[in-house]
Design an enzyme around this catalytic site. Sequence first.
Site, PDB file in Angstrom:
ATOM      1  N   GLN A   1     -10.087  -3.672  -4.321  1.00 17.90           N
ATOM      2  CA  GLN A   1     -11.375  -3.100  -3.952  1.00 17.90           C
ATOM      3  C   GLN A   1     -12.368  -3.213  -5.107  1.00 17.90           C
ATOM      4  O   GLN A   1     -13.509  -3.647  -4.929  1.00 17.90           O
ATOM      5  CB  GLN A   1     -11.194  -1.629  -3.563  1.00 17.90           C
ATOM      6  CG  GLN A   1     -12.457  -0.964  -3.087  1.00 17.90           C
ATOM      7  CD  GLN A   1     -12.939  -1.536  -1.763  1.00 17.90           C
ATOM      8  OE1 GLN A   1     -12.192  -1.597  -0.803  1.00 17.90           O
ATOM      9  NE2 GLN A   1     -14.190  -1.971  -1.705  1.00 17.90           N
TER      10      GLN A   1
ATOM     11  N   CYS B   1     -16.467   1.848  -0.249  1.00 17.33           N
ATOM     12  CA  CYS B   1     -15.310   0.998   0.051  1.00 17.33           C
ATOM     13  C   CYS B   1     -14.928   1.035   1.517  1.00 17.33           C
ATOM     14  O   CYS B   1     -14.287   0.114   2.006  1.00 17.33           O
ATOM     15  CB  CYS B   1     -14.125   1.404  -0.825  1.00 17.33           C
ATOM     16  SG  CYS B   1     -13.669   3.135  -0.618  1.00 17.33           S
TER      17      CYS B   1
ATOM     18  N   ARG C   1     -14.047  -8.487   0.849  1.00 13.65           N
ATOM     19  CA  ARG C   1     -12.622  -8.235   0.603  1.00 13.65           C
ATOM     20  C   ARG C   1     -11.803  -9.508   0.893  1.00 13.65           C
ATOM     21  O   ARG C   1     -10.844  -9.815   0.193  1.00 13.65           O
ATOM     22  CB  ARG C   1     -12.117  -7.079   1.480  1.00 13.65           C
ATOM     23  CG  ARG C   1     -12.610  -5.684   1.080  1.00 13.65           C
ATOM     24  CD  ARG C   1     -12.095  -5.243  -0.287  1.00 13.65           C
ATOM     25  NE  ARG C   1     -10.649  -5.321  -0.394  1.00 13.65           N
ATOM     26  CZ  ARG C   1      -9.785  -4.362  -0.064  1.00 13.65           C
ATOM     27  NH1 ARG C   1     -10.233  -3.218   0.377  1.00 13.65           N
ATOM     28  NH2 ARG C   1      -8.487  -4.532  -0.210  1.00 13.65           N
TER      29      ARG C   1
ATOM     30  N   ARG D   1       0.886  -1.182   0.000  1.00 18.16           N
ATOM     31  CA  ARG D   1       0.000   0.000   0.000  1.00 18.16           C
ATOM     32  C   ARG D   1       0.914   1.219   0.000  1.00 18.16           C
ATOM     33  O   ARG D   1       1.703   1.409   0.936  1.00 18.16           O
ATOM     34  CB  ARG D   1      -0.920  -0.013   1.217  1.00 18.16           C
ATOM     35  CG  ARG D   1      -1.657   1.305   1.381  1.00 18.16           C
ATOM     36  CD  ARG D   1      -2.813   1.233   2.333  1.00 18.16           C
ATOM     37  NE  ARG D   1      -3.940   0.537   1.735  1.00 18.16           N
ATOM     38  CZ  ARG D   1      -5.194   0.654   2.145  1.00 18.16           C
ATOM     39  NH1 ARG D   1      -5.493   1.439   3.163  1.00 18.16           N
ATOM     40  NH2 ARG D   1      -6.167  -0.013   1.556  1.00 18.16           N
TER      41      ARG D   1
ATOM     42  N   ASP E   1     -17.106   7.355  -2.141  1.00 19.01           N
ATOM     43  CA  ASP E   1     -15.875   7.194  -1.366  1.00 19.01           C
ATOM     44  C   ASP E   1     -15.599   8.534  -0.675  1.00 19.01           C
ATOM     45  O   ASP E   1     -16.255   9.547  -0.989  1.00 19.01           O
ATOM     46  CB  ASP E   1     -14.725   6.803  -2.319  1.00 19.01           C
ATOM     47  CG  ASP E   1     -13.418   6.514  -1.590  1.00 19.01           C
ATOM     48  OD1 ASP E   1     -13.426   6.336  -0.356  1.00 19.01           O
ATOM     49  OD2 ASP E   1     -12.359   6.470  -2.268  1.00 19.01           O
TER      50      ASP E   1
ATOM     51  N   HIS F   1      -6.946   1.002  -6.946  1.00 23.34           N
ATOM     52  CA  HIS F   1      -7.285   0.102  -5.832  1.00 23.34           C
ATOM     53  C   HIS F   1      -7.942  -1.147  -6.433  1.00 23.34           C
ATOM     54  O   HIS F   1      -9.137  -1.387  -6.233  1.00 23.34           O
ATOM     55  CB  HIS F   1      -8.210   0.827  -4.846  1.00 23.34           C
ATOM     56  CG  HIS F   1      -8.252   0.215  -3.482  1.00 23.34           C
ATOM     57  ND1 HIS F   1      -7.516  -0.893  -3.110  1.00 23.34           N
ATOM     58  CD2 HIS F   1      -8.964   0.566  -2.359  1.00 23.34           C
ATOM     59  CE1 HIS F   1      -7.768  -1.199  -1.852  1.00 23.34           C
ATOM     60  NE2 HIS F   1      -8.628  -0.325  -1.369  1.00 23.34           N
TER      61      HIS F   1
HETATM   62  N1   CP Z   1     -11.432  -0.185   1.632  1.00 19.33           N
HETATM   63  C1   CP Z   1     -10.183  -0.230   2.132  1.00 19.33           C
HETATM   64  O1   CP Z   1      -9.199  -0.422   1.396  1.00 19.33           O
HETATM   65  O2   CP Z   1     -10.095  -0.072   3.470  1.00 19.33           O
HETATM   66  P1   CP Z   1      -8.756   0.093   4.319  1.00 19.33           P
HETATM   67  O3   CP Z   1      -8.153   1.431   3.962  1.00 19.33           O
HETATM   68  O4   CP Z   1      -9.183  -0.002   5.755  1.00 19.33           O
HETATM   69  O5   CP Z   1      -7.807  -1.027   3.924  1.00 19.33           O
HETATM   70  N1  NVA Z   2      -9.797   6.867  -1.762  1.00 19.86           N
HETATM   71  C1  NVA Z   2      -9.520   6.371  -0.429  1.00 19.86           C
HETATM   72  C2  NVA Z   2      -9.804   4.914  -0.359  1.00 19.86           C
HETATM   73  C3  NVA Z   2      -9.601   4.290   0.985  1.00 19.86           C
HETATM   74  C4  NVA Z   2      -9.843   2.815   0.977  1.00 19.86           C
HETATM   75  C5  NVA Z   2      -8.083   6.683  -0.072  1.00 19.86           C
HETATM   76  O1  NVA Z   2      -7.220   6.530  -0.934  1.00 19.86           O
HETATM   77  O2  NVA Z   2      -7.815   7.080   1.055  1.00 19.86           O
END
Ligand code: CP
Ligand code: NVA
Length: 322
Positions: A132, A262, A290, A102, A222, A129
Amino acid sequence: MQHLTTMASLEPVHTAALLALAEQIKSEWRNGDRLPLLAGHVLTQVFEKPSLRTRVSFEAAMQQLGGSSIFLSAADAGLNGRESVADVARVLGGYSDVIVLRTFRQDLIDEFARFASCPVVNGLSDDDHPCQALTDLFTMREACGPLEGLTLAYVGDGNNVARSLAIACAHLGVAFRIAAPEGYQLDPKLFAEIQARIPAADLAAVDDPHAAVKGANVVYTDVWASMGQESEKDVRAKAFKAYQVNASLMKTAGKQAKFMHCLPARRGLEVTDDVMESPQSIVFQQAENRMHVAKAVLVRLIQGVEPGTRVVSPDHRRVAGT
Ligand code: CP
Ligand code: NVA
């Protein structure tokens, strides 16, 4: 399919095969079959940003499949300049059967994929993502039935999640509508790129959120300020005010519409409490999924099978088809 670095790196046939595998794995798990498909395998996760769902769903997935997992912050892994990205990728690749990352920058994930000797998965970058989006289409199919011809209306920021969703929808024959304020829309080049690869893709950007959601099967939103954009949150809250998913917007969408997010959600900003808690909301089914989709991604990448072939548990007790 060697890695899962972006949604666009998948062919539509891979997307469909991952959903089919996730469906089978979920149904076996629900029936009490916890097959050790990945016994003896190691997942390593390295994250630059916080996570609840991505981190825990991959850890739970790996453990339920008989494997084990290691978690490192990016600083602990030495990605803060202690040594080169390429060296970290080569070292971790030697200990791991799969690596989930990440990151802020997408090119960190791409560089890992070039240097690690094992598959690399994007667990969210500023651009994408994919895990997701795969889960979202899987959940939409559970809730709404066969995907071909359905419509997903995304209301809010043209961000990483929106980008992956647009591609995943095109892969599976779902019409994608997005309503975002000026300055926060998806790059129009994205639609052109998708259309070049999938001429039948049905993609539209509209100004009015009510026009976007009318008759949609799924209304999706989101956060307005993603991780890394915290300093912009007040400016964004103003810009996105008319793009909140609330009872009035869900009324326009219609009774058939499911609500998806999400998560994490900022209740009172991009979505109201009553929509989150309404019978139309499927956000927690989506969150659980997920893990089922993570299992499909892990099995697919570690076992290295192509769509249409069979996945066999190590003790040959049972066969899981893709
Ligand atoms: N939806 C999602 O990726 O959640 P987190 O940021 O908690 O991993
Ligand atoms: N768009 C958000 C998604 C979190 C799962 C972010 O990048 O923070």
